[in-house]
Design a protein around this motif. Structure first.
Motif, short mmCIF file in Angstrom:
data_model
loop_
_atom_site.label_atom_id
_atom_site.label_comp_id
_atom_site.label_asym_id
_atom_site.label_seq_id
_atom_site.Cartn_x
_atom_site.Cartn_y
_atom_site.Cartn_z
N UNK A 1 36.85 38.24 43.76
CA UNK A 1 34.84 37.70 43.64
C UNK A 1 35.03 36.57 42.46
N UNK A 2 33.92 35.58 42.58
CA UNK A 2 34.08 34.48 41.42
C UNK A 2 32.56 34.74 41.52
N UNK A 3 32.87 35.05 40.08
CA UNK A 3 31.07 34.99 38.87
C UNK A 3 30.95 34.54 37.92
N UNK A 4 30.02 34.28 36.95
CA UNK A 4 29.27 34.74 35.58
C UNK A 4 28.74 35.77 35.68
N UNK A 5 29.61 36.60 34.29
CA UNK A 5 29.24 38.10 33.98
C UNK A 5 27.30 37.20 33.16
#
Length: 412
Positions: A29-33
């Protein structure tokens, strides 16, 4: 920088439903914290990523997702999430998450603020407007673009006066769609400076001077891409001033708007609303800035929009910005195309708006982002998602639901 997904990147990847968390083909999973400016890649089932997905779903639910059916609402939701990713902490709304596009153009940022306001996300639209107010020059104008920290990019580009119109219009929309008079009062000093500069820019002929329009190219004659946004902005400023009790300013901006309106009718209307007042300057997508939702409907403008759509058609079926666009007809520009969708939607021409949306939706990236350009073979290219196009599409869908009011004509 937010999650940058260029066209063609991550084949086989998909967003978790209703979120901006990307599931890669291998399950990661790739996301912006929260609070971060760069994405991270986490293992499948990562609690932080799942929590981020839940937050974005909750964010969508707090506002309105416009659209007449599930497909349109899915497009609007993805566009809103893409805009949300492009608004950095502190309200810097970058044009796109890609090198050379990761700057704040006041024009694009104003439109993103408007799309957020029209869908009920007033905290985010307020943050963008505050950023623009902080970046404003002492004379009430803006540089062409800014870094996310608010510092101007001084690369020789002239300030682009249309920013004044877009800031005033987006502030008015923010105020009117959410009864946000406290925000209007806070931002009034910036609005007053912007409106004073807009009114003061009008020459003896009632038009703003020649300069750079949204093409970011200097024109030798006054251009519609500046005059039309300033008309909308001055009308908006007059209404905000009136609502705040600033009667003298309201009268001054109303007079300036009326002068500009008369000049547009005298200098642009007889030629079919071309790009500039120069003979032979050709049709321009900026004619849509004279139509709803920026002004009440006018038959002459409607005809000019219809004619311009025919004269600006690109090889792929989209639109180029102008008839004398230097790059030719091989590559369509999605913001220009979406402007025709917006004016059709805001004018009650639903079938026409649907046709434009169909073309735009068919030329998104595999992840549902609107690119800046579409090549002659129909492939998306350049930066994606492009915040300006995402915002125009959201506003068009919101306009069909009556969520995008038209600035009142003073005395009308």
């Amino acid at each position: 920088m937010p999650l940058a997904v260029p066209p063609g990147a991550f084949p086989g990847a998909a967003y978790l439903p209703g979120s901006d968390v990307l599931r890669l083909p291998d399950g990661r999973l790739r996301y912006v914290p929260p609070g971060a400016r760069r994405p991270v890649t986490a293992p499948p089932g990562d609690p932080g990523a799942l929590a981020a997905a839940a937050r974005t779903r909750a964010w969508l639910e707090r506002g309105a997702v416009p659209g007449s059916d599930g497909a349109e609402r899915a497009i609007a939701a993805r566009s809103l999430l893409n805009i949300r990713l492009l608004v950095l902490p502190g309200g810097a709304a970058i044009a796109a998450a890609r090198d050379r596009w990761d700057y704040v153009w006041p024009r694009d940022a104003g439109w993103m603020a408007a799309a957020l306001a029209a869908t009920g996300h007033h905290a985010e639209s307020r943050a963008v407007l505050r950023f623009l107010a902080r970046a404003q020059l002492p004379d009430g104008t803006w540089e062409a673009r800014y870094r996310p920290d608010g510092s101007p990019v001084l690369d020789g580009r002239a300030p682009q006066l249309d920013a004044n119109g877009w800031f005033l219009w987006s502030l008015w929309l923010h105020t009117r769609t959410g009864d946000r008079w406290g925000d209007a009062r806070e931002l009034w000093p910036a609005a007053r400076r912007a409106a004073d500069a807009a009114a003061g820019s009008l020459g003896p002929d009632g038009l703003p001077p020649a300069g750079a329009d949204y093409w970011e190219r200097e024109t030798l004659y006054p251009n519609l891409g500046t005059a039309a946004p300033l008309r909308a902005g001055l009308r908006a400023a007059a209404d905000v001033a009136r609502g705040l009790g600033h009667r003298r300013e309201a009268r001054r901006y109303a007079r300036a708007a009326a002068r500009l309106d008369a000049a547009i009718g005298r200098e642009f209307a007889p030629r079919g609303y071309p790009r500039t007042t120069a003979p032979g300057s050709g049709a321009d997508a900026a004619v849509n800035f004279l139509a709803p939702p920026f002004a009440p409907p006018e038959e002459g403008v409607r005809r000019a929009v219809e004619e311009s759509a025919l004269r600006l058609r690109a090889e792929s079926g989209g639109i180029v910005p102008g008839e004398r666009w230097p790059a030719g007809r091989g590559v369509a520009w999605t913001p220009a195309t979406a402007l025709f969708m917006l004016s059709a939607a805001a004018s009650g021409r639903g079938e026409e708006a649907d046709r434009w949306l169909g073309w735009l939706a068919a030329h998104r990236t595999a992840l549902g982002a609107f690119p800046e350009k579409v090549g002659p073979a129909g492939r998306p290219g350049s930066a994606a998602p492009l915040g300006w196009t995402e915002a125009i599409v959201v506003l068009a869908l919101a306009a069909e639901e009556g969520r995008v009011p038209v600035p009142p004509v003073p005395g009308g």
